[in-house]
Write a protein that holds these residues in place. Structure first.
Motif, PDB file in Angstrom:
ATOM      1  N   UNK A 434       0.817  -1.218   0.000  1.00 31.89           N
ATOM      2  CA  UNK A 434       0.000   0.000   0.000  1.00 31.89           C
ATOM      3  C   UNK A 434       0.846   1.261   0.000  1.00 31.89           C
ATOM      4  N   UNK A 435       1.930   1.235   0.760  1.00 31.52           N
ATOM      5  CA  UNK A 435       2.819   2.405   0.787  1.00 31.52           C
ATOM      6  C   UNK A 435       3.436   2.602  -0.602  1.00 31.52           C
ATOM      7  N   UNK A 436       3.772   1.483  -1.268  1.00 29.35           N
ATOM      8  CA  UNK A 436       4.298   1.605  -2.636  1.00 29.35           C
ATOM      9  C   UNK A 436       3.232   2.179  -3.580  1.00 29.35           C
ATOM     10  N   UNK A 437       1.994   1.718  -3.424  1.00 31.18           N
ATOM     11  CA  UNK A 437       0.899   2.238  -4.264  1.00 31.18           C
ATOM     12  C   UNK A 437       0.797   3.757  -4.085  1.00 31.18           C
ATOM     13  N   UNK A 438       0.905   4.212  -2.837  1.00 31.95           N
ATOM     14  CA  UNK A 438       0.864   5.655  -2.579  1.00 31.95           C
ATOM     15  C   UNK A 438       2.082   6.357  -3.147  1.00 31.95           C
ATOM     16  N   UNK A 439       3.256   5.756  -2.945  1.00 34.98           N
ATOM     17  CA  UNK A 439       4.514   6.373  -3.394  1.00 34.98           C
ATOM     18  C   UNK A 439       4.561   6.494  -4.911  1.00 34.98           C
ATOM     19  N   UNK A 440       3.888   5.564  -5.594  1.00 37.18           N
ATOM     20  CA  UNK A 440       3.945   5.521  -7.063  1.00 37.18           C
ATOM     21  C   UNK A 440       2.822   6.314  -7.709  1.00 37.18           C
ATOM     22  N   UNK A 441       2.009   6.981  -6.895  1.00 38.59           N
ATOM     23  CA  UNK A 441       0.872   7.708  -7.464  1.00 38.59           C
ATOM     24  C   UNK A 441       1.311   8.669  -8.556  1.00 38.59           C
ATOM     25  N   UNK A 442       0.512   8.713  -9.625  1.00 41.22           N
ATOM     26  CA  UNK A 442       0.753   9.688 -10.676  1.00 41.22           C
ATOM     27  C   UNK A 442      -0.541  10.412 -10.942  1.00 41.22           C
ATOM     28  N   UNK A 443      -0.441  11.629 -11.481  1.00 37.96           N
ATOM     29  CA  UNK A 443      -1.653  12.371 -11.797  1.00 37.96           C
ATOM     30  C   UNK A 443      -1.324  13.475 -12.791  1.00 37.96           C
ATOM     31  N   UNK A 444      -2.329  13.866 -13.558  1.00 34.85           N
ATOM     32  CA  UNK A 444      -2.147  15.014 -14.442  1.00 34.85           C
ATOM     33  C   UNK A 444      -2.287  16.285 -13.624  1.00 34.85           C
ATOM     34  N   UNK A 445      -1.431  17.269 -13.881  1.00 32.91           N
ATOM     35  CA  UNK A 445      -1.477  18.526 -13.133  1.00 32.91           C
ATOM     36  C   UNK A 445      -2.783  19.277 -13.418  1.00 32.91           C
ATOM     37  N   UNK A 446      -3.178  20.142 -12.461  1.00 33.29           N
ATOM     38  CA  UNK A 446      -4.446  20.883 -12.548  1.00 33.29           C
ATOM     39  C   UNK A 446      -4.190  22.377 -12.339  1.00 33.29           C
ATOM     40  N   UNK A 447      -5.270  23.156 -12.372  1.00 34.68           N
ATOM     41  CA  UNK A 447      -5.166  24.614 -12.220  1.00 34.68           C
ATOM     42  C   UNK A 447      -4.920  25.057 -10.784  1.00 34.68           C
ATOM     43  N   UNK A 448      -4.840  24.110  -9.832  1.00 34.32           N
ATOM     44  CA  UNK A 448      -4.650  24.496  -8.427  1.00 34.32           C
ATOM     45  C   UNK A 448      -3.256  25.074  -8.173  1.00 34.32           C
ATOM     46  N   UNK A 449      -2.323  24.825  -9.093  1.00 35.43           N
ATOM     47  CA  UNK A 449      -0.998  25.447  -8.988  1.00 35.43           C
ATOM     48  C   UNK A 449      -0.697  26.104 -10.328  1.00 35.43           C
ATOM     49  N   UNK A 450       0.147  27.153 -10.305  1.00 31.54           N
ATOM     50  CA  UNK A 450       0.505  27.783 -11.576  1.00 31.54           C
ATOM     51  C   UNK A 450       1.358  26.813 -12.382  1.00 31.54           C
ATOM     52  N   UNK A 451       1.373  26.966 -13.706  1.00 26.09           N
ATOM     53  CA  UNK A 451       2.122  26.067 -14.573  1.00 26.09           C
ATOM     54  C   UNK A 451       1.184  25.318 -15.501  1.00 26.09           C
ATOM     55  N   UNK A 452       1.786  24.446 -16.332  1.00 24.97           N
ATOM     56  CA  UNK A 452       0.986  23.734 -17.334  1.00 24.97           C
ATOM     57  C   UNK A 452      -0.020  22.800 -16.668  1.00 24.97           C
ATOM     58  N   UNK A 453      -1.191  22.661 -17.305  1.00 25.27           N
ATOM     59  CA  UNK A 453      -2.249  21.777 -16.813  1.00 25.27           C
ATOM     60  C   UNK A 453      -2.275  20.528 -17.690  1.00 25.27           C
ATOM     61  N   UNK A 454      -2.529  19.354 -17.080  1.00 24.92           N
ATOM     62  CA  UNK A 454      -2.687  18.131 -17.866  1.00 24.92           C
ATOM     63  C   UNK A 454      -1.387  17.389 -18.126  1.00 24.92           C
ATOM     64  N   UNK A 455      -0.342  17.732 -17.377  1.00 21.42           N
ATOM     65  CA  UNK A 455       0.935  17.044 -17.540  1.00 21.42           C
ATOM     66  C   UNK A 455       1.037  15.949 -16.482  1.00 21.42           C
ATOM     67  N   UNK A 456       1.342  14.701 -16.920  1.00 22.87           N
ATOM     68  CA  UNK A 456       1.473  13.596 -15.967  1.00 22.87           C
ATOM     69  C   UNK A 456       2.722  13.798 -15.115  1.00 22.87           C
ATOM     70  N   UNK A 457       2.570  13.682 -13.801  1.00 24.48           N
ATOM     71  CA  UNK A 457       3.760  13.685 -12.937  1.00 24.48           C
ATOM     72  C   UNK A 457       3.521  12.753 -11.759  1.00 24.48           C
ATOM     73  N   UNK A 458       4.596  12.284 -11.133  1.00 26.00           N
ATOM     74  CA  UNK A 458       4.464  11.502  -9.904  1.00 26.00           C
ATOM     75  C   UNK A 458       4.064  12.451  -8.787  1.00 26.00           C
ATOM     76  N   UNK A 459       3.052  12.073  -8.059  1.00 23.62           N
ATOM     77  CA  UNK A 459       2.593  12.899  -6.940  1.00 23.62           C
ATOM     78  C   UNK A 459       2.316  11.966  -5.766  1.00 23.62           C
ATOM     79  N   UNK A 460       3.393  11.434  -5.145  1.00 25.19           N
ATOM     80  CA  UNK A 460       3.228  10.437  -4.085  1.00 25.19           C
ATOM     81  C   UNK A 460       2.241  10.899  -3.009  1.00 25.19           C
ATOM     82  N   UNK A 461       1.246  10.078  -2.768  1.00 24.16           N
ATOM     83  CA  UNK A 461       0.259  10.323  -1.714  1.00 24.16           C
ATOM     84  C   UNK A 461      -0.350  11.727  -1.798  1.00 24.16           C
TER      85      UNK A 461
END
Ligand code: GTP
Ligand code: SPV
Ligand code: MN
Length: 602
Positions: A434-461
């Motif tokens: 489970x900790x690995x599942x959390x550590x390996x989380x990936x997601x596309x970036x969103x408008x909640x932070x400045x910068x490009x939206x929709x870019x896949x990045x690792x976002x552990x937990x």
């Protein structure tokens, strides 16, 4: 009571009535900050209604707040932030630890002495002509041993008004600080709102935050991401608890049993929506109910019985407005009909707040910048526009949210925006997996932070922007909870955002997500089967109740399928990611990654 007038009365740099008390450290710090920032006046916030009313009147007079339609939205206001100041700024956010390695590759780092020098130069004289507000606050129920206090000093009355909603603020926290003598120091100034002179710095070893040049959300409401995640995660590591970017909900079944679930999704990936979920009609009729404990942050620690107990350190919601409708999130919509601050939404001709996806049949006439709305020039509401509202206004707010002992967590859920590969839900085999599942989380970036939206990045937990120390040490800390006598929650991964070949979402999401939560609790109780795959347990195809859900063959295959080749590539990429942290990465996690990578070859 020290209600303030438009020209705030000058007050001394000591907390009212506190001379010689345990507040000496606070008084000394406030005096030191006043000497540096040189405000015209100092105001100690007591959190009273009179104080709030005076501040709101002052902000209406100077245009910081615009009153909305009193009939449709009583006591509600619009704030337009500077158009260059509409989201968190991760590239300007620093963790200043003595050793660079302690901050890790996941953080921007500066040596503490350099960080202080840089920030103090910005703060020098920055409050001339302004009032300095001193905000004592408590993160968590005021009488909970899991709660922690802080004091934010700011020159923004908008921050004061938001902190009053988002935290327990004023006299009660000041009394707790006086008792405990310990608090997190947060110094904030909007400065000139110049993006070139904007930094959010954390000094976790000193329990100190310095934030300059932004008035927006997570950059400025220092109790939230700066204290409750970056500083708290660091503190939690040494004290044996966890500070997480998670919602907390209670799922009540028709038998009246309630199981609590904590879920980490990255910013703008569905925490508020899941926390306030309304079950599909058939489930409602059967007696299912979801209770909201928190929508963004979760602090948890093992109790005497070995289970993890969680509190929501916040007292309000700072939620994404766009997409909030009577259909998608009726509880949120009901919560924000009164006593709400809206930031960067559009307005209608009769002065009601408006955003894309509100679907109330109205039209905006003014956009979030205050210009006449023109669809060709972009949305009426900024994609990261928000509402600030007290959690008590939410119809599903759980009475247990005020429980000083916290709520016992039965399941932890990780998830992100994964348009391909990742199925609707799977369950980790054990805690380490489970900790690995959390550590390996990936997601596309969103408008909640400045910068490009929709870019896949690792976002552990969902902690990439919020972990106040080296991720390798953070994963070690997570692994350490697996001890003799521990009764740890089961860990799951979900993906509400799988897309079909035509680019549309394959899963209806929102209320229908309850079907997935139901399966999780059945798994927790040992009442549901699963299919074992190298990535974990997937539901058997008839074990998630899909009555009344229309799914195409493509949707069924992708939501419940296991794509071996794709996962082989994913696990190679996860291995590379773990290697970025070098020898500090716990061997147990690397072993787990290798075990699964090998199993995927067969
Ligand atoms: P932060 O406050 O930034 O931490 O965000 P959050 O995680 O609370 O996200 P929120 O619930 O506000 O949702 C953000 C966006 O995701 C909104 O546009 C929602 O409409 C959308 N969303 C939420 N849940 C679902 C879902 O189940 N399916 C789909 N397709 N979209 C969803
Ligand atoms: C997030 O970005 O995860 C938020 C909004 O919840 S902010 O308070 O700006 O961090
Ligand atoms: Mn968040």
């Amino acid at each position: 009571m020290n209600a303030i007038s438009h020209d705030v009365a000058k007050q001394p740099a000591v907390a009212p009535g506190s001379e010689g008390s345990k507040l000496a450290a606070l008084n000394a710090w406030v005096a030191e900050v006043a000497a540096l920032t040189k405000p015209d006046a100092i105001h100690w916030c007591d959190g009273s209604d009179a104080e709030n009313a005076a501040l709101i009147a002052q902000m209406q007079a100077d245009g910081t707040l615009i009153k909305l339609n009193e009939t449709t939205h009583p006591n509600s206001y619009l704030h337009r932030s500077h158009p260059d100041d509409v989201a968190r700024v991760e590239h300007l956010t620093f963790v200043c630890t003595t050793k660079q390695d302690d901050a890790g590759p996941n953080n921007h780092w500066m040596a503490p002495a350099d960080g202080h020098a840089k920030m103090d130069a910005l703060f020098d004289g920055c409050m001339k002509g302004r009032t300095m507000y001193v905000i004592p606050y408590c993160m968590g129920p005021i009488d909970s041993p899991l709660s922690r206090c802080g004091v934010e000093i700011t020159d923004s009355p908008y921050v004061v008004a938001n902190m009053r909603i988002m935290t327990r603020m004023g006299a009660a926290p000041l009394a707790r600080i006086e008792r405990e003598g310990k608090f997190v120091r947060g110094l904030h100034s909007i400065g000139e709102l110049d993006p070139e002179r904007r930094f959010i710095m954390h000094f976790p070893e000193e329990l100190t935050i310095k934030s300059f040049g932004s008035g927006y959300g997570g950059n400025a409401l220092l109790g939230k991401k700066c204290h409750a995640l970056r500083i708290a995660s660091h503190q939690a590591r040494s004290e044996g608890w966890l500070a997480e970017h998670m919602l907390i909900l209670g799922l009540e079944n028709p038998q009246g049993e309630t199981h609590y679930i904590a879920a980490a999704f990255p910013s703008a990936c569905g925490k508020t929506n899941l926390a306030m979920l309304i079950p599909p009609e058939g489930y409602r009729a059967d007696g299912w109910k979801v209770w909201t404990v928190g929508d963004d942050i979760c602090w948890m620690r093992p109790g005497a019985d070995g289970r993890l107990y969680a509190i929501n350190p916040e007292a309000g919601f700072f939620g994404v407005a766009p997409g909030t409708s009577a259909k998608s999130n009726p509880n949120a919509l009901k919560s924000i009909q009164s006593n709400t601050i809206f930031t960067n939404v559009g307005v209608t001709a009769d002065n009601q707040p408006w955003w894309e996806g509100l679907d109330d049949g109205q039209q905006p006439v003014t956009d979030w910048r205050g210009n006449a709305y023109d669809a060709a020039k972009g949305p009426a509401a900024h994609p990261n526009s928000r509402f600030t509202v007290s959690a008590r206004q939410c119809p599903s707010y759980s009475p247990e949210a005020e429980n000083a002992a916290g709520v016992p967590i039965s399941a932890i859920v990780f998830g992100g925006r994964r348009p391909s590969l990742v199925p609707l839900v799977f369950e980790a085999r054990d805690w380490t997996h489970g900790v690995l599942v959390g550590a390996a989380m990936g997601s596309e970036t969103t408008a909640a932070a400045t910068g490009a939206v929709g870019v896949m990045r690792r976002d552990p937990m969902a902690m990439k922007p919020f972990c106040g120390y080296n991720f390798a040490d953070y994963f070690t800390h997570w692994l350490s909870f697996d001890q003799a006598g521990a009764k740890l929650p089961k860990i799951f991964h979900v993906n509400w955002f799988r897309k079909g070949d035509d680019g549309s979402f394959l899963w209806p999401g929102f209320g229908e997500n309850l079907r997935v939560l139901e399966w999780m609790i059945q798994r927790v109780k040992g009442e549901a089967g699963s299919v074992e795959t190298p990535i974990g347990h997937l539901p058997k195809d008839d074990e998630i109740n899909l009555d009344g859900v229309e799914l195409t063959d493509e949707a069924r295959a992708k939501l419940f399928g296991f794509e071996r080749e794709g996962w082989q590539a994913e696990f190679a990429s996860i291995g590379d990611y773990l290697d970025e942290y070098g020898p500090r990465m716990p061997q147990a996690l690397k072993d787990e990654q290798q075990r699964i990578a090998k199993a995927l070859q067969n």
